[in-house]
Write a protein that holds these residues in place. Structure first.
Motif, PDB file in Angstrom:
ATOM      1  N   SER A  58       0.816  -1.208   0.000  1.00 32.93           N
ATOM      2  CA  SER A  58       0.000   0.000   0.000  1.00 32.93           C
ATOM      3  C   SER A  58       0.854   1.264   0.000  1.00 32.93           C
ATOM      4  O   SER A  58       1.724   1.441   0.853  1.00 32.93           O
ATOM      5  CB  SER A  58      -0.915   0.005   1.228  1.00 32.93           C
ATOM      6  N   LEU A  59       0.561   2.155  -0.940  1.00 34.01           N
ATOM      7  CA  LEU A  59       1.231   3.451  -0.949  1.00 34.01           C
ATOM      8  C   LEU A  59       0.883   4.234   0.313  1.00 34.01           C
ATOM      9  O   LEU A  59       1.734   4.904   0.895  1.00 34.01           O
ATOM     10  CB  LEU A  59       0.842   4.239  -2.206  1.00 34.01           C
ATOM     11  N   ASP A  60      -0.355   4.137   0.729  1.00 32.44           N
ATOM     12  CA  ASP A  60      -0.786   4.877   1.914  1.00 32.44           C
ATOM     13  C   ASP A  60       0.015   4.475   3.141  1.00 32.44           C
ATOM     14  O   ASP A  60       0.331   5.322   3.992  1.00 32.44           O
ATOM     15  CB  ASP A  60      -2.274   4.641   2.152  1.00 32.44           C
ATOM     16  N   GLY A  85      -4.845   6.311  -1.068  1.00 27.43           N
ATOM     17  CA  GLY A  85      -4.980   7.691  -0.629  1.00 27.43           C
ATOM     18  C   GLY A  85      -4.478   8.633  -1.710  1.00 27.43           C
ATOM     19  O   GLY A  85      -4.417   8.281  -2.893  1.00 27.43           O
ATOM     20  N   GLU A  86      -4.094   9.826  -1.336  1.00 21.75           N
ATOM     21  CA  GLU A  86      -3.606  10.808  -2.307  1.00 21.75           C
ATOM     22  C   GLU A  86      -2.226  10.406  -2.811  1.00 21.75           C
ATOM     23  O   GLU A  86      -1.314  10.143  -2.016  1.00 21.75           O
ATOM     24  CB  GLU A  86      -3.560  12.197  -1.682  1.00 21.75           C
ATOM     25  N   ILE A  87      -2.071  10.373  -4.113  1.00 22.11           N
ATOM     26  CA  ILE A  87      -0.802   9.965  -4.717  1.00 22.11           C
ATOM     27  C   ILE A  87       0.083  11.193  -4.898  1.00 22.11           C
ATOM     28  O   ILE A  87      -0.345  12.192  -5.484  1.00 22.11           O
ATOM     29  CB  ILE A  87      -1.050   9.278  -6.061  1.00 22.11           C
ATOM     30  N   PRO A  88       1.322  11.172  -4.389  1.00 23.47           N
ATOM     31  CA  PRO A  88       2.209  12.327  -4.538  1.00 23.47           C
ATOM     32  C   PRO A  88       2.436  12.672  -6.009  1.00 23.47           C
ATOM     33  O   PRO A  88       2.508  11.793  -6.869  1.00 23.47           O
ATOM     34  CB  PRO A  88       3.517  11.858  -3.881  1.00 23.47           C
ATOM     35  N   ARG A  89       2.548  13.946  -6.272  1.00 23.87           N
ATOM     36  CA  ARG A  89       2.857  14.417  -7.622  1.00 23.87           C
ATOM     37  C   ARG A  89       4.345  14.704  -7.697  1.00 23.87           C
ATOM     38  O   ARG A  89       4.848  15.610  -7.035  1.00 23.87           O
ATOM     39  CB  ARG A  89       2.051  15.674  -7.943  1.00 23.87           C
ATOM     40  N   LEU A  96       1.060   2.814 -11.231  1.00 20.24           N
ATOM     41  CA  LEU A  96       0.049   1.981 -11.869  1.00 20.24           C
ATOM     42  C   LEU A  96      -0.758   1.378 -10.722  1.00 20.24           C
ATOM     43  O   LEU A  96      -0.414   0.323 -10.187  1.00 20.24           O
ATOM     44  CB  LEU A  96       0.702   0.894 -12.728  1.00 20.24           C
ATOM     45  N   ILE A  97      -1.797   2.082 -10.298  1.00 15.82           N
ATOM     46  CA  ILE A  97      -2.553   1.731  -9.099  1.00 15.82           C
ATOM     47  C   ILE A  97      -4.032   1.638  -9.440  1.00 15.82           C
ATOM     48  O   ILE A  97      -4.600   2.553 -10.033  1.00 15.82           O
ATOM     49  CB  ILE A  97      -2.317   2.761  -7.976  1.00 15.82           C
TER      50      ILE A  97
END
Length: 319
Positions: A58-60, A85-89, A96-97
């Motif tokens: 999980s990115l979160d 959650g919010e994906i960093p820019r 690829l989520i």
């Protein structure tokens, strides 16, 4: 230039990386662990010029370490199907989520590689209990029923191997199992040429599942069933695949497999009903160490005194 391959130690994470490295060979530091060890990016000390591939975590749950790596100048490819959650820019981050309930990381990698190794992708999907998705992917391969069953069993066995709170509980350390599997373009070649390794997984799975099948539920109603497993190596290994088996055999109920930890608290594995694959992640995130995805989620450390609260909550949640 330093490369890192960071991946969940279950079937989905391993089969995703097998596909990726068969298509794009790369010498990399392997960063993985037991299935429940999801805060893996904290182990990575990458900087300018480094390349980090992250699969099936999980990115979160890894947000702060991801941001640390990006700030240090690392390039990151992040592929996953859990709540992000919010994906960093950041120009150095490619993602690829897709958290859809019928998608897993192996399927995402299969699409990314334009179907280069679909049998490995199907094995990963079978292991992640996405049987319909796996069958759809495998159908054009022209496999017979026996081969489909073998592929499904392999995925289940790889997934089973990842469960347990420590590497000592597992038959193979996930990094070692990845190294064995990644020698082959085709999972059937592994099952033939690596027969002894396959049989080691199969024997362990069958023995552990037989022990679990003898258990009666701690709680059961029309909406949910909860099973308690003891503090034993076989129980720790089987907790996830036992939950998948319960879900497949009783698709109208939610199921929880609650395993006693050595510290007296509980490890919880939750499966949403197969006919309503939603909410497992929401339910588990109500507890401090909970997370996962809509169809399957878990709680790493449920305090013993909260077990009655959890049982009441899962029953009410899916009522």
């Amino acid at each position: 230039m330093q490369h890192y391959d960071v991946f969940n130690g279950d079937a989905d994470g391993i089969c995703a990386l097998v596909q990726l490295r068969r298509a794009q060979p790369r010498d990399a530091v392997l960063v993985t662990g037991v299935k429940r060890d999801i805060s893996l990016l904290r182990q990575v000390k990458a900087g300018q010029g480094s390349q980090v591939t992250v699969l099936d975590v999980s990115l979160d749950k890894n947000r702060s370490d991801l941001e640390r790596l990006l700030e240090a100048g690392a390039d990151v490819f992040y592929c996953d199907h859990h709540f992000a959650g919010e994906i960093p820019r950041d120009a150095r981050l490619k993602t690829l989520i897709n958290p859809a309930p019928d998608v897993c990381t192996s399927l995402l990698v299969n699409g990314h590689l334009h179907g280069a190794f679909p049998a490995w992708a199907a094995a990963g999907a079978f292991g992640d209990n996405l049987r319909d998705s796996a069958l759809r992917l495998a159908r054009p391969l022209g496999l017979g029923e026996t081969q489909l069953l073998q592929l499904e069993q392999l995925g289940i066995y790889i997934n089973y191997n990842g469960y347990g709170p420590s590497l000592e509980d597992l038959h193979f350390a996930p990094a070692d199992l990845y190294r064995l599997l990644s020698q082959f373009d085709d999972p059937f070649a592994f099952m033939a040429e690596g027969r002894a390794h396959f049989e080691r997984l199969e024997t362990g799975y069958r023995e552990d599942m037989a022990a679990a099948a003898a258990l009666a539920p701690e709680y059961r109603d029309a909406a949910a069933a909860v099973y308690l497993l003891p503090d034993a190596a076989w129980a720790r290994r089987v907790s996830g695949v036992f939950g998948n088996d319960l879900a497949n055999s009783d698709p109208v109920r939610a199921h929880a497999v609650v395993t006693l930890r050595q510290d007296g608290n509980y490890l919880v594995s939750v499966r949403a009903p197969l006919n309503n694959k939603s909410g497992a992640d929401v339910l588990c995130r109500e507890f401090p160490t909970g997370g996962g995805r809509a169809a399957a989620a878990g709680i790493n450390e449920l305090p013993a005194n909260q077990l009655p609260q959890f049982i009441a909550r899962i029953a009410a949640f899916y009522a």
